[in-house]
Design a protein around this motif. Structure first.
Motif, PDB file in Angstrom:
ATOM      1  N   MET A   1       0.842  -1.177   0.000  1.00  0.00           N
ATOM      2  CA  MET A   1       0.000   0.000   0.000  1.00  0.00           C
ATOM      3  C   MET A   1       0.884   1.236   0.000  1.00  0.00           C
ATOM      4  O   MET A   1       1.632   1.478   0.940  1.00  0.00           O
ATOM      5  CB  MET A   1      -0.891  -0.030   1.238  1.00  0.00           C
ATOM      6  CG  MET A   1      -1.876   1.042   1.300  1.00  0.00           C
ATOM      7  SD  MET A   1      -2.988   0.583   2.639  1.00  0.00           S
ATOM      8  CE  MET A   1      -4.039   1.930   2.638  1.00  0.00           C
ATOM      9  N   ASN A   2       0.812   1.970  -1.054  1.00  0.00           N
ATOM     10  CA  ASN A   2       1.632   3.168  -1.183  1.00  0.00           C
ATOM     11  C   ASN A   2       0.801   4.407  -0.874  1.00  0.00           C
ATOM     12  O   ASN A   2      -0.018   4.837  -1.668  1.00  0.00           O
ATOM     13  CB  ASN A   2       2.190   3.291  -2.606  1.00  0.00           C
ATOM     14  CG  ASN A   2       3.183   2.189  -2.909  1.00  0.00           C
ATOM     15  OD1 ASN A   2       3.795   1.661  -1.993  1.00  0.00           O
ATOM     16  ND2 ASN A   2       3.337   1.850  -4.177  1.00  0.00           N
ATOM     17  N   THR A   3       1.025   4.946   0.294  1.00  0.00           N
ATOM     18  CA  THR A   3       0.349   6.191   0.641  1.00  0.00           C
ATOM     19  C   THR A   3       1.374   7.318   0.638  1.00  0.00           C
ATOM     20  O   THR A   3       2.471   7.183   1.178  1.00  0.00           O
ATOM     21  CB  THR A   3      -0.312   6.112   2.033  1.00  0.00           C
ATOM     22  OG1 THR A   3       0.693   5.815   2.991  1.00  0.00           O
ATOM     23  CG2 THR A   3      -1.386   5.040   2.056  1.00  0.00           C
ATOM     24  N   VAL A   4       1.009   8.377  -0.001  1.00  0.00           N
ATOM     25  CA  VAL A   4       1.895   9.519  -0.091  1.00  0.00           C
ATOM     26  C   VAL A   4       1.508  10.501   1.015  1.00  0.00           C
ATOM     27  O   VAL A   4       0.345  10.874   1.149  1.00  0.00           O
ATOM     28  CB  VAL A   4       1.776  10.209  -1.463  1.00  0.00           C
ATOM     29  CG1 VAL A   4       2.659  11.439  -1.548  1.00  0.00           C
ATOM     30  CG2 VAL A   4       2.120   9.219  -2.560  1.00  0.00           C
TER      31      VAL A   4
END
Length: 94
Positions: A1-4
């Motif tokens: 999960m790539n959360t910025v």
């Protein structure tokens, strides 16, 4: 999960810092700067369409700033009323 991570508004940080300074080291200047930058930060955050964070910090700076200003105004009014009452009583004696 790539959360910025969204960046925090610099104005919101400034508002919170000066809101705290308004109660400690820079009573008059800190409160006014906190209110001004708090309003600017909230506008900047709204215009960013979700790209900036920091609305809570801006609100906290606004609250601290307005409370400090309100307390200062109340203190000045109390001072004037107190010493004005003493002057009125002294004028009645003569």
């Amino acid at each position: 999960m790539n959360t910025v991570a969204r960046p925090t508004s610099s104005l919101a940080v400034v508002s919170l810092v000066f809101g705290i300074l308004g109660w400690t080291l820079l009573p008059a200047v800190g409160a006014v700067v906190a209110v001004i930058t708090g309003h600017m930060a909230r506008a900047e955050i709204r215009r960013s369409a979700g790209q900036l964070e920091g609305d809570g910090m801006a609100v906290a700076g606004l609250v601290l700033g307005w409370l400090a200003i309100g307390l200062a105004v109340a203190a000045v009014l109390a001072f004037i009323l107190f010493f004005g009452g003493i002057a009125a009583l002294a004028a009645l004696d003569h």
